[in-house]
Design a protein around this motif. Structure first.
Motif, PDB file in Angstrom:
ATOM      1  N   GLY A 193      -2.482   3.744  14.035  1.00  0.00           N
ATOM      2  CA  GLY A 193      -2.192   2.899  15.187  1.00  0.00           C
ATOM      3  C   GLY A 193      -2.622   3.533  16.499  1.00  0.00           C
ATOM      4  O   GLY A 193      -3.239   2.883  17.347  1.00  0.00           O
ATOM      5  N   LEU A 194      -2.298   4.805  16.676  1.00  0.00           N
ATOM      6  CA  LEU A 194      -2.690   5.496  17.913  1.00  0.00           C
ATOM      7  C   LEU A 194      -4.207   5.488  18.094  1.00  0.00           C
ATOM      8  O   LEU A 194      -4.712   5.277  19.204  1.00  0.00           O
ATOM      9  N   SER A 195      -4.930   5.721  17.007  1.00  0.00           N
ATOM     10  CA  SER A 195      -6.393   5.733  17.066  1.00  0.00           C
ATOM     11  C   SER A 195      -6.939   4.356  17.433  1.00  0.00           C
ATOM     12  O   SER A 195      -7.855   4.242  18.260  1.00  0.00           O
ATOM     13  N   GLU A 196      -6.384   3.306  16.829  1.00  0.00           N
ATOM     14  CA  GLU A 196      -6.844   1.953  17.108  1.00  0.00           C
ATOM     15  C   GLU A 196      -6.539   1.523  18.534  1.00  0.00           C
ATOM     16  O   GLU A 196      -7.354   0.872  19.198  1.00  0.00           O
ATOM     17  N   VAL A 197      -5.372   1.865  19.026  1.00  0.00           N
ATOM     18  CA  VAL A 197      -5.011   1.527  20.407  1.00  0.00           C
ATOM     19  C   VAL A 197      -6.022   2.146  21.368  1.00  0.00           C
ATOM     20  O   VAL A 197      -6.495   1.502  22.315  1.00  0.00           O
ATOM     21  N   LEU A 249       0.835  -1.202   0.000  1.00  0.00           N
ATOM     22  CA  LEU A 249       0.000   0.000   0.000  1.00  0.00           C
ATOM     23  C   LEU A 249       0.867   1.248   0.000  1.00  0.00           C
ATOM     24  O   LEU A 249       2.010   1.226   0.471  1.00  0.00           O
ATOM     25  N   ASN A 250       0.309   2.335  -0.503  1.00  0.00           N
ATOM     26  CA  ASN A 250       1.040   3.603  -0.530  1.00  0.00           C
ATOM     27  C   ASN A 250       0.623   4.460   0.665  1.00  0.00           C
ATOM     28  O   ASN A 250      -0.165   5.394   0.544  1.00  0.00           O
ATOM     29  N   LEU A 251       1.145   4.116   1.816  1.00  0.00           N
ATOM     30  CA  LEU A 251       0.874   4.855   3.049  1.00  0.00           C
ATOM     31  C   LEU A 251       2.187   5.334   3.633  1.00  0.00           C
ATOM     32  O   LEU A 251       3.200   4.619   3.598  1.00  0.00           O
ATOM     33  N   SER A 252       2.188   6.522   4.203  1.00  0.00           N
ATOM     34  CA  SER A 252       3.401   7.054   4.823  1.00  0.00           C
ATOM     35  C   SER A 252       3.515   6.548   6.258  1.00  0.00           C
ATOM     36  O   SER A 252       2.530   6.094   6.864  1.00  0.00           O
ATOM     37  N   ALA A 253       4.711   6.658   6.800  1.00  0.00           N
ATOM     38  CA  ALA A 253       4.932   6.262   8.190  1.00  0.00           C
ATOM     39  C   ALA A 253       4.059   7.077   9.138  1.00  0.00           C
ATOM     40  O   ALA A 253       3.512   6.548  10.114  1.00  0.00           O
ATOM     41  N   ASP A 254       3.910   8.368   8.871  1.00  0.00           N
ATOM     42  CA  ASP A 254       3.073   9.219   9.729  1.00  0.00           C
ATOM     43  C   ASP A 254       1.610   8.777   9.691  1.00  0.00           C
ATOM     44  O   ASP A 254       0.941   8.725  10.731  1.00  0.00           O
ATOM     45  N   GLU A 255       1.098   8.470   8.501  1.00  0.00           N
ATOM     46  CA  GLU A 255      -0.291   8.014   8.384  1.00  0.00           C
ATOM     47  C   GLU A 255      -0.503   6.725   9.180  1.00  0.00           C
ATOM     48  O   GLU A 255      -1.492   6.583   9.917  1.00  0.00           O
ATOM     49  N   ILE A 256       0.418   5.804   9.041  1.00  0.00           N
ATOM     50  CA  ILE A 256       0.298   4.519   9.729  1.00  0.00           C
ATOM     51  C   ILE A 256       0.399   4.707  11.243  1.00  0.00           C
ATOM     52  O   ILE A 256      -0.359   4.100  12.012  1.00  0.00           O
ATOM     53  N   HIS A 257       1.310   5.549  11.684  1.00  0.00           N
ATOM     54  CA  HIS A 257       1.481   5.813  13.112  1.00  0.00           C
ATOM     55  C   HIS A 257       0.184   6.347  13.712  1.00  0.00           C
ATOM     56  O   HIS A 257      -0.256   5.900  14.785  1.00  0.00           O
ATOM     57  N   ASN A 258      -0.449   7.266  13.025  1.00  0.00           N
ATOM     58  CA  ASN A 258      -1.686   7.864  13.533  1.00  0.00           C
ATOM     59  C   ASN A 258      -2.846   6.874  13.535  1.00  0.00           C
ATOM     60  O   ASN A 258      -3.680   6.887  14.447  1.00  0.00           O
ATOM     61  N   ASN A 274      -0.250  -0.456  27.589  1.00  0.00           N
ATOM     62  CA  ASN A 274      -1.469  -0.567  26.786  1.00  0.00           C
ATOM     63  C   ASN A 274      -1.933  -1.999  26.565  1.00  0.00           C
ATOM     64  O   ASN A 274      -2.769  -2.255  25.690  1.00  0.00           O
ATOM     65  N   SER A 275      -1.399  -2.943  27.350  1.00  0.00           N
ATOM     66  CA  SER A 275      -1.800  -4.337  27.194  1.00  0.00           C
ATOM     67  C   SER A 275      -1.529  -5.102  28.480  1.00  0.00           C
ATOM     68  O   SER A 275      -0.898  -4.589  29.408  1.00  0.00           O
ATOM     69  N   SER A 276      -1.995  -6.343  28.503  1.00  0.00           N
ATOM     70  CA  SER A 276      -1.738  -7.227  29.652  1.00  0.00           C
ATOM     71  C   SER A 276      -0.661  -8.250  29.313  1.00  0.00           C
ATOM     72  O   SER A 276      -0.530  -9.265  29.992  1.00  0.00           O
ATOM     73  N   ARG A 295      -1.756  -6.021  17.413  1.00  0.00           N
ATOM     74  CA  ARG A 295      -1.552  -5.602  16.028  1.00  0.00           C
ATOM     75  C   ARG A 295      -1.665  -4.096  15.873  1.00  0.00           C
ATOM     76  O   ARG A 295      -0.999  -3.501  15.029  1.00  0.00           O
ATOM     77  N   ALA A 296      -2.521  -3.465  16.677  1.00  0.00           N
ATOM     78  CA  ALA A 296      -2.633  -2.001  16.634  1.00  0.00           C
ATOM     79  C   ALA A 296      -1.362  -1.348  17.174  1.00  0.00           C
ATOM     80  O   ALA A 296      -0.857  -0.370  16.606  1.00  0.00           O
ATOM     81  N   MET A 297      -0.830  -1.895  18.271  1.00  0.00           N
ATOM     82  CA  MET A 297       0.406  -1.350  18.842  1.00  0.00           C
ATOM     83  C   MET A 297       1.565  -1.494  17.864  1.00  0.00           C
ATOM     84  O   MET A 297       2.480  -0.670  17.860  1.00  0.00           O
ATOM     85  N   ARG A 298       1.525  -2.522  17.043  1.00  0.00           N
ATOM     86  CA  ARG A 298       2.582  -2.712  16.052  1.00  0.00           C
ATOM     87  C   ARG A 298       2.674  -1.538  15.091  1.00  0.00           C
ATOM     88  O   ARG A 298       3.762  -1.151  14.670  1.00  0.00           O
ATOM     89  N   LEU A 299       1.526  -0.979  14.721  1.00  0.00           N
ATOM     90  CA  LEU A 299       1.537   0.176  13.831  1.00  0.00           C
ATOM     91  C   LEU A 299       2.267   1.346  14.483  1.00  0.00           C
ATOM     92  O   LEU A 299       3.009   2.081  13.822  1.00  0.00           O
ATOM     93  N   VAL A 300       2.071   1.509  15.783  1.00  0.00           N
ATOM     94  CA  VAL A 300       2.698   2.604  16.520  1.00  0.00           C
ATOM     95  C   VAL A 300       4.189   2.348  16.692  1.00  0.00           C
ATOM     96  O   VAL A 300       5.028   3.223  16.429  1.00  0.00           O
ATOM     97  N   LEU A 301       4.540   1.130  17.105  1.00  0.00           N
ATOM     98  CA  LEU A 301       5.935   0.845  17.445  1.00  0.00           C
ATOM     99  C   LEU A 301       6.825   0.723  16.220  1.00  0.00           C
ATOM    100  O   LEU A 301       7.951   1.232  16.212  1.00  0.00           O
ATOM    101  N   ASP A 302       6.349   0.032  15.196  1.00  0.00           N
ATOM    102  CA  ASP A 302       7.175  -0.152  13.996  1.00  0.00           C
ATOM    103  C   ASP A 302       7.557   1.196  13.407  1.00  0.00           C
ATOM    104  O   ASP A 302       8.735   1.462  13.106  1.00  0.00           O
TER     105      ASP A 302
END
Length: 609
Positions: A314-318, A303-312, A530-532, A503-510
């Motif tokens: 992820g934050l929303s999903e978390v 996909l053509n997504l930027s790192a900033d788009e993916i990071h955001n 953000n997890s157990s 999987r949501a945290m992965r978007l933020v961390l990666d």
């Protein structure tokens, strides 16, 4: 027969002509080559031309990946190993990609439909992407704590993987493959040593975890080696003389060749590599690292997504999933805030198994439960069965919590749903249903095994794949749990949320590590907050994202795309929408890059009207 002969002639002539096309084009402006090729292929349709090309492409590609050949059941490559790391071999691979780009350009894609059109689009995309990736010096990072051909080789040599040990020839093949492995391993050492000079090295925590993977094979007696496994299981059909000769050969192989090779690599890691490893963790710290990471995003997600788009995203999903977890906390009547609930789930013995056998048995029971429910949403299923099995001891310390291994194409080996029993505190009971769905049915086992069983699918697609499709599908499959009548226990539903949160945290961390300068410790604290998840599991996950930039983005982004396509189909088809038919359409053509999958699904919708 006429078509077959014509195809074989076309294949050989086109291959010969294209092999010398660069020289010819320089001398004669390529017209004789073009006219000769056109003359040969004029009697073939575009689809027939493509069939010839993709078959030759796959067979030729196996020389670069004999390991994949073995996994694919191509036993003629069982005596070969991955080519050594060298500029010469990189140039050969680049020439290979360019040759097939040129050949593909002669085919008129406007005449293609169905599977042929998909194959054309996939190969065109893959060739361009592979060539683009060759500008980045990944050869300085050929192995890490998560993956590498060194671990595949150990699995092969144990006799418990795809390498067959049924005939005398099989045993001889592995001896020859070992020669190739030893040469490859030496080239790994030399390439990593050059990486030190170029400041392209693994982060220190990852490098440290590589060392035990090599020292584990430095034994004092051949009988203590993992590679002695095939000798313990010599076929009864062998004569006494054959058994004696093979045993002596394998004793020499282990003690005189493999142990010294592993010892050399271990010494290099301890004395040279680990002291030179870096403190930073992200690809952005490398020269041209930003572009390298952007390529990794494109390669892994399609996909053509930027790192900033993916990071955001992820934050929303978390944040969204945390809200859902709070609802579970209230449902089970836990008196305390969400962090306290996480601590309760981490520390309370009631949520964990006492023994590895109990853990495996629980997954076997869930397997039966899920297998009975899957037909509610699917009208296709793989013929191949799958089994539940613990991760082997030699790789359990650094392996993922669970994984899937595809069945043998000839049916001689089932699919395997691996559970890591190394740390029982990293395997909570509430993950039973969601993890089984993801790794086995209707997740990875359905998608990967079905792909191998599709009639007429070219081998380069049958045995290929895309992380975003495979992992996106498996995560989407988890989302079907309630529709399948699962997740009725609130803790099991929490398990689904916990898996989705991972999987949501992965978007933020990666993206955090590789584009925003996050530290390893910063990533660990974010996941714990953000997890157990158990801290040992968190550390393994964080180091995985550091080692595999972009790979962890595929899960959530792939799931999003499949859900988006499902919503599109429901909207466009209305009362005609059939969930079983939709799932068949997603799975029936094998793994596809997401843009190609989207075009295919939209063509299917148009055909249903």
């Amino acid at each position: 027969m006429k078509l077959l002969k014509l195809a074989l002639v076309a294949s050989s002539v086109i291959g010969a002509l294209m092999g010398c096309s660069s020289t010819t084009s320089q001398q004669n402006n390529s017209k004789p080559v073009s006219s000769s090729i056109n003359a040969v292929v004029s009697e073939l349709s575009a689809e027939q031309q493509l069939d010839v090309l993709v078959d030759q492409y796959y067979n030729e590609s196996l020389a670069f990946s004999p390991i994949m050949a073995t996994y694919s059941g191509k036993n003629e490559f069982n005596d070969q190993f991955t080519p050594e790391i060298s500029a010469t071999n990189r140039n050969k691979k680049a020439a290979f990609y360019k040759k097939y780009q040129q050949r593909l350009a002669y085919i008129d894609s406007q005449q293609l439909t169905g599977q042929a059109l998909l194959s054309y689009e996939i190969l065109q995309r893959d060739l361009a992407l592979n060539l683009e990736g060759m500008q980045f010096p990944s050869y300085f990072l050929p192995i890490n704590q998560m993956s590498g051909a060194h671990n595949v080789f150990a699995g092969f040599g144990s006799g418990q993987s795809a390498q067959p040990f049924k005939t005398v020839q099989d045993y001889d093949n592995f001896l020859k493959r070992s020669d190739g492995y030893i040469k490859w391993l030496k080239s790994v050492e030399l390439s990593m040593a050059e990486g030190i000079k170029q400041n392209i090295v693994l982060p220190l925590p990852l490098a440290k975890k590589l060392a035990p993977q090599f020292s584990a094979h430095v034994v004092n007696k051949a009988e203590d080696s993992l590679f002695w496994g095939p000798i313990k299981n010599l076929p009864n059909s062998f004569t006494v003389e054959q058994k004696q000769e093979i045993t002596a050969q394998y004793r020499d192989l282990i003690m005189k060749q493999l142990v010294p090779a592993y010892q050399s690599m271990h010494t290099f890691l301890i004395n040279d590599y680990i002291p030179s490893s870096r403190v930073s963790v992200g690809y952005s710290d490398f020269t041209n690292g930003k572009a390298w990471y952007e390529y990794q995003i494109k390669k892994n997600t399609t996909l053509n997504l930027s790192a900033d788009e993916i990071h955001n995203i992820g934050l929303s999903e978390v944040s969204r999933i945390l809200s859902e977890m709070k609802k579970v906390k209230h449902t089970v009547g836990f008196d305390g805030d969400l962090p306290a609930f996480f601590t309760h789930l981490r520390d309370s013995d009631e949520f964990y198994f006492n023994t590895a056998d109990e853990l495996i048995e629980a997954y076997e029971n869930v397997k039966k439960k899920i297998d009975a429910k899957v037909p509610q949403l699917f009208n296709v299923a793989p013929k191949a069965p799958y089994i539940v099995k613990p991760v082997e001891a030699y790789r359990s310390q650094s392996a993922a919590g669970a994984s899937y291994s595809a069945p043998a194409p000839d049916g001689s080996r089932p699919g395997i749903f691996y559970i890591n029993t190394f740390n029982l505190k990293a395997q909570p009971k509430f993950l039973l249903e969601t993890l089984s769905i993801h790794e086995a049915a209707p997740g990875h086992h359905f998608q990967i095994a079905l792909q191998q069983e599709i009639d007429g699918l070219p081998d380069f697609r049958k045995f290929g794949g895309y992380t975003v499709f495979a992992e996106g599908w498996a995560l989407y499959a988890e989302s079907l749990g309630k529709e399948l009548g699962l997740f009725t226990d609130p803790y099991m539903w929490y398990g689904r949320l916990a898996d989705e949160q991972l999987r949501a945290m992965r978007l933020v961390l990666d993206t955090g590590f590789h584009a925003k300068g996050w530290t390893r410790e910063q990533g660990i604290q974010y996941m714990l907050a953000n997890s157990s998840m158990a801290e040992s599991d968190v550390v393994a996950e964080v180091e995985r994202y550091i080692a595999w930039p972009g790979q962890a983005l595929s899960y959530k982004l792939g799931e999003f795309k499949i859900k988006e396509l499902r919503d599109y189909c429901k909207k466009e088809l209305g009362s005609q929408f059939d969930i079983k038919a939709f799932h068949t359409q997603i799975l029936i053509d094998g793994a596809l890059p997401m843009p190609i999958l989207e075009k295919k699904i939209k063509r299917w919708v148009q055909s249903q009207r």
